[in-house]
Each structure stands twice: as C-alpha cells, then as structure tokens.
Design an enzyme around this catalytic site. Structure first.
Site, PDB file in Angstrom:
ATOM      1  N   SER A   1       0.828  -1.202   0.000  1.00 56.31           N
ATOM      2  CA  SER A   1       0.000   0.000   0.000  1.00 56.31           C
ATOM      3  C   SER A   1       0.869   1.261   0.000  1.00 56.31           C
ATOM      4  O   SER A   1       1.632   1.489  -0.934  1.00 56.31           O
ATOM      5  CB  SER A   1      -0.942  -0.044   1.203  1.00 56.31           C
ATOM      6  OG  SER A   1      -1.942   0.926   1.113  1.00 56.31           O
TER       7      SER A   1
ATOM      8  N   HIS B   1      -8.136  -5.251   0.012  1.00 58.09           N
ATOM      9  CA  HIS B   1      -6.872  -4.593   0.364  1.00 58.09           C
ATOM     10  C   HIS B   1      -6.262  -5.248   1.605  1.00 58.09           C
ATOM     11  O   HIS B   1      -5.058  -5.443   1.687  1.00 58.09           O
ATOM     12  CB  HIS B   1      -7.132  -3.104   0.617  1.00 58.09           C
ATOM     13  CG  HIS B   1      -5.911  -2.248   0.559  1.00 58.09           C
ATOM     14  ND1 HIS B   1      -5.190  -2.054  -0.602  1.00 58.09           N
ATOM     15  CD2 HIS B   1      -5.265  -1.515   1.519  1.00 58.09           C
ATOM     16  CE1 HIS B   1      -4.171  -1.237  -0.365  1.00 58.09           C
ATOM     17  NE2 HIS B   1      -4.183  -0.908   0.919  1.00 58.09           N
TER      18      HIS B   1
END
Length: 431
Positions: free
Chosen positions: A202, A406
């Site tokens: 990320s 995610h």
C-alpha cells in the site's frame, strides 16, 4: 444524495472528535515492556459474555510475536538525516537453522515496508506459514522490516519531543526522502550487501516511488521492488474514505485549530474503545469485522482471528498530513502529487502555485506489481495508471481470485498461495 452526505458528515464528526481525544494520548513504546499490562487487559479487554477469546498476539508487541514463534530477532535503530529514530526488526534466519549459519554465508536481504498508520505487524502476525516475514526467513532470506516515523516503534527524535507539534510535521515526502534511504543505507552497511530487495504494501509502495524521485540513487540500491496493492494516485476509491476525502479542507482547518499532532495512535482512546468492542462479545466481534470491510474492503477469506490482532495493532499512529496527502491525491482527479500546502506556501517550498507531480519514469529500479480487481483502495484504474508510467516495470500480476480485498494482502487465509508464493519467484535467489 442526502443519505451519503449525512453519513459522510457523521463519520467526519466522529473522526474529528476522536482526533481531539487522541491528541492527548501519547505513550512512548519501550520494547522491553509488554504492549499491554495486566491492568489494561482487565479494564479494556474483559469479555462481556465470555464468548470471544482474543488471540494473545492482540496484546503483544511485534518483537514478542516473532520471538514467540521461535525465530531469532534483532532490534536495530536508525537515525534519519532529519533526526528521527526508526526501529527496524530483523529476522536473520529461520528457526530451524544452526546458530552459526549467518556467520559464513551472506544471505540476500529482503526489506519489508508497511502501509499507512501501520507497523510491521502486517508481516508477522498471521499464521507462521501464512506470514511473509517467516516465509522469507524459511526460504533462506535475511528479513528486515521497517517502521515509519511516528508509529508505535518509531516515536523518537534526537532533539524534538514527540509531544510537540513539530515532531508530527511530516508527509509522504519525508517518509520517502529520509526514512527509506536511511533504513536501506543502514541495512547495506550492516550486512555488507550491495543491494536489497524491497517489498512494499500500500503506502509502502508510494513512499518508495517518492524516494526514487527525490533520492534517485535509491534506485541503484534495489535489485527488485515488489509492490503489493500499491497506492500512488488514489484516483479511485471504493471504501468509506471516498465519503471523507472530499471534506479534506474542513479536516485541515480542524487539525490546525486543535493543534493535533499524533494522529490515531494504538494507545489512544479511540483505538482502545475499538479493541474493547471487538473483544467484548460475538456482536462486538462482528462489528469490528464490518469496520474492517468498510476500510479494507469485503473479503470471503479473511482470517477472523486476525481481525482481533488488527485491532490490537492498527492504527499505530502517524502524522495527520499523511492522511491529508492521501485525500489530496484522490481529490486531484488522477495525479500523484507532493503535499499541497496552499498557494502561498507551495510557492515558498516548490516555486509553483500548485504542488508538483511525482514522475514515475524516475523509478528506474525493476518493479513488479501484485494487485486485485476487487481492492477498494488500490483499484485496477490506479494500477493501470501506475503500470503505464513506471520507468522499469517488469511485470503486473493480478491476484487469481474473484474476491480479494486490500486487507487480504496480509489477512487472507489464502494469501500465501495467491500472493506470497508468486512473490518468491520474483526475488533473486537467497544465496
């Protein structure tokens, strides 16, 4: 349209209230002490109906987690060019290797960098056969894990008190320009290696791209960069932050008014309240799973016990400006820009009215991207934008699953098979 606006305003109001509360919750981390003492466990983690048993790692530090698995651990401290003291955690070998293995053999170094408001718990808190740090160590690599300034483990400075606003005056810029180069240089000096392999998750990818822009020689110290769910432009969001991001300007004013420095620490009131709810009952546990889905995206394979561990370690604190820069990129309509200080200060800092863009062609280290079509933060649109601009893209790999969030990049029961095993093939041999 009324309902989303009401929801957004409610979320922002709650967020701002928690920020003010958290502003006064600063507890310095000491790796010698337990993450949560017995008194705190009794007060904040009592199980109301006795039906929920939070995993012990919810209450442990990352070093304690690693040692409890039987792996050797080293704790290193790095001083950045601007005086921040970062804590790195190293797993030099597998638990099964003889004691003198690393003395005669130079192992390949892999550096792991977490995302926004996190720590290196993302690499070490899952099942031993499903956590990247242990998988790499078992495959013969020398594993180093970074911790960005301001999080639980890197909340110190040579001269600035963490209680002061000045300590928290940093953006993605400083994470990429100072933290990463200092960590990489320290590792190279300590190990005698010429290059390291870099794995980012990320924001851990975004700050690498920032570093490659502002410190071009960083590219020469990386033999391969692997981006897991990489963020850059954040031009598309499909989670709760999509409702909050357009309100970044009011957020900015409130942050100034409250003089908020430390943002969402794991030892703050809001984080403790969240952990209490999560561990209080089956209903509380389900509530935290829902919260997880709102932030990290819906998943069909989340390891539910890791949701409790997540709440014990995340969010880990950081600068408000790191979140504002995240929102700025979304609001810019598809740009990957430096922090926007406003027209006047932009002119002073950058010499331009608008915040300058980062240039992906300056990222000349070999890069692989691993991403998912159902990731609400690192979306396919963002991946396409990034892949067409990187200076040395070697591959873009879509996770082979119809649903992969995610958070699944470290919390899925299938992450080893779907992400980590393909990742191993992208790395140079360990010896």
């Amino acid at each position: 349209m009324a309902t989303p606006i009401v929801i957004a305003n409610t979320v922002v109001t709650l967020l701002l209230t928690l920020m003010v509360l958290n502003h006064f919750q600063l507890v310095e981390y000491d790796p010698i002490e337990l993450a949560v003492n017995e008194f705190q466990k009794r007060v904040y983690y009592s199980q109301i109906d006795g039906s929920v048993m939070a995993p012990p790692e919810t209450f442990m530090t990352v070093p304690e987690i690693i040692q409890s698995r039987g792996y050797p651990l080293e704790i290193h401290h790095v001083v950045t060019e601007d005086g921040y003291i970062l804590e790195l955690h190293r797993i030099p070998k597998s638990m099964n290797e003889p004691a003198n293995t690393t003395e005669n053999i130079k192992k390949k170094v892999v550096f792991l960098q977490h995302g926004i408001f996190a720590t290196d718990f993302v690499w070490a808190s899952g099942p031993t056969n499903g956590s990247l740090a242990y998988i790499l160590a078992d495959h013969g690599y020398d594993v180093w894990m970074g911790n960005s300034r301001g999080n639980t483990y890197s909340r110190k400075h040579k001269t600035i008190n963490p209680d002061s606003e000045k300590f928290w005056d940093f953006t993605w810029e400083e994470l990429g320009q100072y933290d990463l180069p200092a960590s990489i240089d320290y590792i190279l000096k300590t190990t005698g290696q010429e290059k390291v392999s870099y794995v980012g998750y990320s924001l851990g990818c975004a700050i690498f791209f920032v570093g490659a822009n502002l410190k071009p020689d960083l590219n020469d110290k990386i033999d391969v960069m692997i981006g897991l769910a990489p963020t850059s432009t954040v031009q598309v969001l499909n989670n709760v932050f999509k409702l909050i991001a357009p309100l970044s300007n009011p957020l900015r004013y409130v942050l100034r008014w409250t003089r908020t420095g430390l943002f969402l620490p794991s030892d703050g009131i809001s984080s403790r309240l969240l952990r209490f709810i999560c561990n209080s009952s089956q209903i509380g546990s389900a509530t935290c799973q829902t919260f997880n889905f709102y932030v990290f995206g819906y998943s069909e394979t989340t390891n539910t016990s890791l949701v409790h561990v997540l709440c014990g370690h995340y969010p880990a604190g950081g600068s408000p400006k790191t979140m504002l820069q995240f929102f700025d990129n979304y609001n810019s309509g598809g740009n990957f820009t430096r922090f926007d200080y406003g027209e006047t200060e932009n002119m002073e800092r950058y010499g331009t009215v608008e915040a300058p863009k980062y240039h992906m062609e300056l990222v000349t280290a070999p890069v692989y991207l691993i991403w998912s079509t159902t990731d609400p933060v690192s979306t396919p649109q963002d991946i396409e934008w990034l892949a067409t601009r990187l200076g040395n893209l070697k591959g873009s790999v879509k996770v082979d699953a119809p649903v992969f969030s995610h958070g699944d990049f470290f919390m899925s029961t299938q992450v080893s098979k779907l992400v980590y095993q393909p990742l191993l093939k992208m790395l140079p041999p360990p010896f």
